[in-house]
Every structure is written in C-alpha cells, then in structure tokens.
Design a protein around this motif. Sequence first.
Motif, short mmCIF file in Angstrom:
data_model
loop_
_atom_site.label_atom_id
_atom_site.label_comp_id
_atom_site.label_asym_id
_atom_site.label_seq_id
_atom_site.Cartn_x
_atom_site.Cartn_y
_atom_site.Cartn_z
N HIS A 51 -3.24 3.79 -14.47
CA HIS A 51 -4.33 3.38 -13.58
C HIS A 51 -4.39 1.86 -13.44
O HIS A 51 -4.52 1.32 -12.34
N LYS A 52 -4.31 1.16 -14.57
CA LYS A 52 -4.36 -0.31 -14.53
C LYS A 52 -3.14 -0.87 -13.82
O LYS A 52 -3.24 -1.80 -13.01
N GLY A 53 -1.97 -0.29 -14.12
CA GLY A 53 -0.73 -0.76 -13.50
C GLY A 53 -0.75 -0.61 -11.99
O GLY A 53 -0.19 -1.44 -11.27
N THR A 54 -1.39 0.44 -11.50
CA THR A 54 -1.49 0.67 -10.05
C THR A 54 -2.21 -0.48 -9.38
O THR A 54 -1.75 -1.00 -8.35
N ASN A 97 0.47 6.09 -7.41
CA ASN A 97 -0.42 7.25 -7.44
C ASN A 97 0.33 8.57 -7.35
O ASN A 97 -0.03 9.54 -8.01
N VAL A 98 1.35 8.61 -6.51
CA VAL A 98 2.08 9.86 -6.28
C VAL A 98 3.13 10.11 -7.37
O VAL A 98 3.28 11.24 -7.84
N PHE A 142 0.79 -1.23 0.00
CA PHE A 142 0.00 0.00 0.00
C PHE A 142 0.83 1.28 0.00
O PHE A 142 0.38 2.31 -0.52
N ILE A 143 2.03 1.24 0.56
CA ILE A 143 2.91 2.42 0.52
C ILE A 143 3.90 2.30 -0.62
O ILE A 143 4.09 3.21 -1.42
N GLY A 144 4.56 1.13 -0.69
CA GLY A 144 5.59 0.94 -1.71
C GLY A 144 5.06 0.73 -3.10
O GLY A 144 5.81 0.93 -4.08
N SER A 145 3.80 0.32 -3.24
CA SER A 145 3.23 0.08 -4.58
C SER A 145 2.07 1.03 -4.88
O SER A 145 2.17 1.89 -5.74
N LEU A 146 0.96 0.89 -4.15
CA LEU A 146 -0.24 1.69 -4.43
C LEU A 146 0.04 3.19 -4.35
O LEU A 146 -0.22 3.94 -5.30
N LEU A 147 0.60 3.65 -3.24
CA LEU A 147 0.85 5.08 -3.06
C LEU A 147 1.96 5.56 -4.00
O LEU A 147 1.88 6.67 -4.54
#
Length: 526
Positions: free
Chosen positions: A272-275, A92-93, A84-89
């Motif tokens: 978006h898909k890659g996230t 997005n950031v 969630f921090i190393g990938s998702l965020l």
Amino acid sequence: MTVILCTIMLVAFFAVMIFVGFYTRKHATDVNGFVLGGRAAGPWLTAFAFGTSYFSAVIFVGYAGQFGWNFGLASTWAGLGNAFIGSLLAWNVLGRRTRVMTQHIDAKTMPDFFGKRFKSTPLKVASSIIVFIFLIPYTASLYNGLSSLFGLVFDIPYWVVIAVMAVLTGFYVIFGGYMATAINDFIQGIIMLFGICAVIGAVLADNGGLLKAMQKLSEVPSEGWAGGAFTSFLGPDPLALLFVVILTSLGTWGLPQMVGKFYAIKSENDVHKGTVISTIFAIVVAGGCYFLGGFGRLYGDKITINEATGKPLFDTIIPTMLSTLPSIVIAVVIVLVLSASMSTLSSLVLTSSSTFTLDVIKPASKKEMTEKKQVSIMRIFIVFFILVSAAIAIFKDSHPEVTFIAQMMGVSWGALAGAFLAPFLYGLYWKGVTKASTVVCFIWGCAIAVIQLVITLAGVDISGWGTVLSYVFKSSINSGVVAMVGGLIIVPIISMFTKKQNKAELDELFACYEEKTEAVAREHLK
C-alpha cells in the motif's frame, strides 16, 4: 567552473555507489538474497527501485525530446499515463497477487513463474530465451544520450563514459545483488526527483517563465494548424499520442525487470505504501521529463537536423535545451542522467543474469548446483551482459550507418510486453488460462516485433497493405501496442478451446490467496 562542479559531484556519486556495494555484500550470499534481497525490501526501496528501473536516460533524453517535439505540452499525458497506469494501476492490480503467488510457488524470475504456474519446463526455457534476446539491445540503449550530455562539459571519448558507467554498475551489482541495486536506486531516485525539478525551473526561467514560454510555444506553426498545436490539450496528433501512452504505461506490466520488484517486497502494508510512493515518483519524474520535452520546439533553430530525413536528431533536443543553463544545473543533469541510466542498467543485468542462470543453466546442469555456485554463475553472467551491452553501444556510436541495433532497441519493449503481459496477468487471477494460450501469446508478441523489425530495416513499402495494417506497422510504438492489446484478447479466446490444467494443481496454486493470516489492526481492517 562547470567541469569542476561536474567532477566533484560525479566523484561523490561514484564513492557512494561503491560504498553501497560493499555494505550490502552480506545480503548476497545465497540465491534468494542475491536475486530478491531475501524478499525483505520495504516500501521506499521497492517503490524507488520500480520507478528508477522504469525511467532511464532513454526517457529523459530520447523519449522526452522526441515526443515533446511531436506533441508539444500534450506529451505530458505520456508521463501521467506512466504514473497512473504504469505505476498506480500496476501496483494495485499486480503488486499483492504477484508477491503472494511467487512466494507460494517459490518463483524467483518471470520465466520461473511461467514454468511453475503452468507446470511446463519448455515454457520456462522459451520465456528465458525471449528475455535473453530482447533485453540485451534494450540494455545497450541505456547509454543513448550520454555522449551528447557529457559532451557539454567533458572533452572525453564516448567509449570512456560507457566504460565507467558499465564498470561501476557491474561492481555494486556483483557485490551486493538486489539489495545493492535497491539502495542505490533509492539514492539515484532522490537525485532524479530534485534534478528534474531544478532543470524544469531553469529551462522555464531561461524562457521568461511558464506563461511566456507557453506563449512562445503557441506561436510555433504545425501542419494543419495556424498556431497553438503544441500547447493544445491533446496536441496535433491525439491518436499517435494515445499509442505512446499505452505502450509506455501498460508495457511495464509485462516487463520482467519491472514485475520482479513485486517479488521482493516485504509485507502487505508495504504494498500500500509503495503504491503511493511509486505513483508520486512517476508523476514528478515522468511527468516532469515529458513536460520539459514539450518546450523543445523553442530551440528549433539550435537543434541538429538529420540531413537525410530533414527531422531533428531527437537525442540532441534535451542537451541543446540544457546547453545555455547555469553550470550547477548542467552538473545536476549529468548526475541525474547517469543515475537514471545506471539504475535501469543494474535492474536489467540482474534480471538477465538471474533468469539465464536459474531458468536455463541450472535445469540443463546434470549435477546439483549449490547456492554458492548459482550466485557465482549469476555474477559471471552480469559481467557478460554488461560487456555485451557496452560493446554494442560503442559499436553503434562508431558505426552510425548500422541501423539494426537501433531498431532492435525500438522493438524490444513491445516484444517483451506483447509476449508476457497477458499470460502473466491472467495467470495471477484466472484458473482458466491454459499453457497453449501462453505459447500462442509468446509467438504472437515476438512475431509482431520481428515483422516490424524486418519492415523497418528492409524499407518495405506497406502503403498497399490497407489502412489498418499500414497504421499498425507504421512504427514500433504502434505495433508494440497491438502486440500487447492483441495478447490480452488472444489468451482468453485460445484458453476457451484448449486443454485446461489439472483441477487439483490449480486449486493448490490458488490456495495461497485463501490462506488466513493474522495482522495488527493498523495494517488490516476487520
């Protein structure tokens, strides 16, 4: 039976990797194609390339065993933090802004970004040297754990395993560049996804199922606990666990081999898909690895203990857990760990060679270098980096008394992220970040890492340094977190009091975010 199964699976695995190298060679004829795949990688390739570069054998064998032993099932938080921090965020950031600005300024590497973002060749060269120094020991660490795993099945010298892995990785990266790496990362990622699920299922079944395994683990005593420490929500040491989560999750934001994946993605829709894909991949692989490691204490009577420290040899924990499993599961694990190691190795050597060629060799050359010559030089440096990392790994294995290499591996992640994370992140979003603040951050990140290295190698007694400093330099994990978080504080403060860039230059740099684009309705909302 186990030897036969492993041999068949490894031969098939090697054949696919070689085929991909040949298949993608047409994409690696110029610098843009060799380094970035023509900036045309789709969401699946980019997401899997990101994930497989993130999670190597170091995670599966080393960190999963070490943190699982120290924190029990609470070590799963490290895996979820990675997701969630190393990938998702991170996606997005950093994802979209990195892709847009690096294309706008035609930056192909992280040092190239610093050079063009801050209009400074010295910054580009300095960051290239940092990458060169700290990526080599990091690359060498990828071979860790392979020896004990292959030792479960094959009676072959460790150097043979290293040589095979190095030659095969070098082959497909040299031939196909980024696209060969991305496609093989996708294949290796599939193996990792199915492999980790199979291993978790087998280990739990070996211990009577999930509930029975947790019950056994809850009975293991820990200092200050009567029982249940290793099945508790935050484990026996929540603060230490927090530092692990921050280092292994936030650290990816400043690693050149990770951020480089955003340079190559094809479109906004693919971001978006890659996230989503990258996050799910991280939940399964990272979450699964640390969850598996949490049951390491159940094998405490079988794990090899370091006589000097009285602590277990952490790289032997996961192999010990696997030693009692069925042949097919061991075969899957062998291919899984080899996949994890090769995917990260290919990413690191491509990053190292492209950075050194484009940001050091090319600017220093007095003659104009053609695209073909630049690609040729990168291929030469790929061979060089692979040979050096393999030689270091073999030397370290044959000379266990030499601790310098192991400690360099421990600090490399913190040094790279500590030096690069803050100026890169702020540089994407804020016009006010200055060249001086970037220089200070480079020095800060590297200095913290070097101090940590000296303290560890020299056995410096830091107990009299005060509570805070003693805790900071207690381990490379703690000092790495301080380097990263400190950089995020230092850069804006220094930027407030140092010379700003030319306004016209900044306006031109950030104009890329204001450009109007047309897109079909299914990809963008009005």
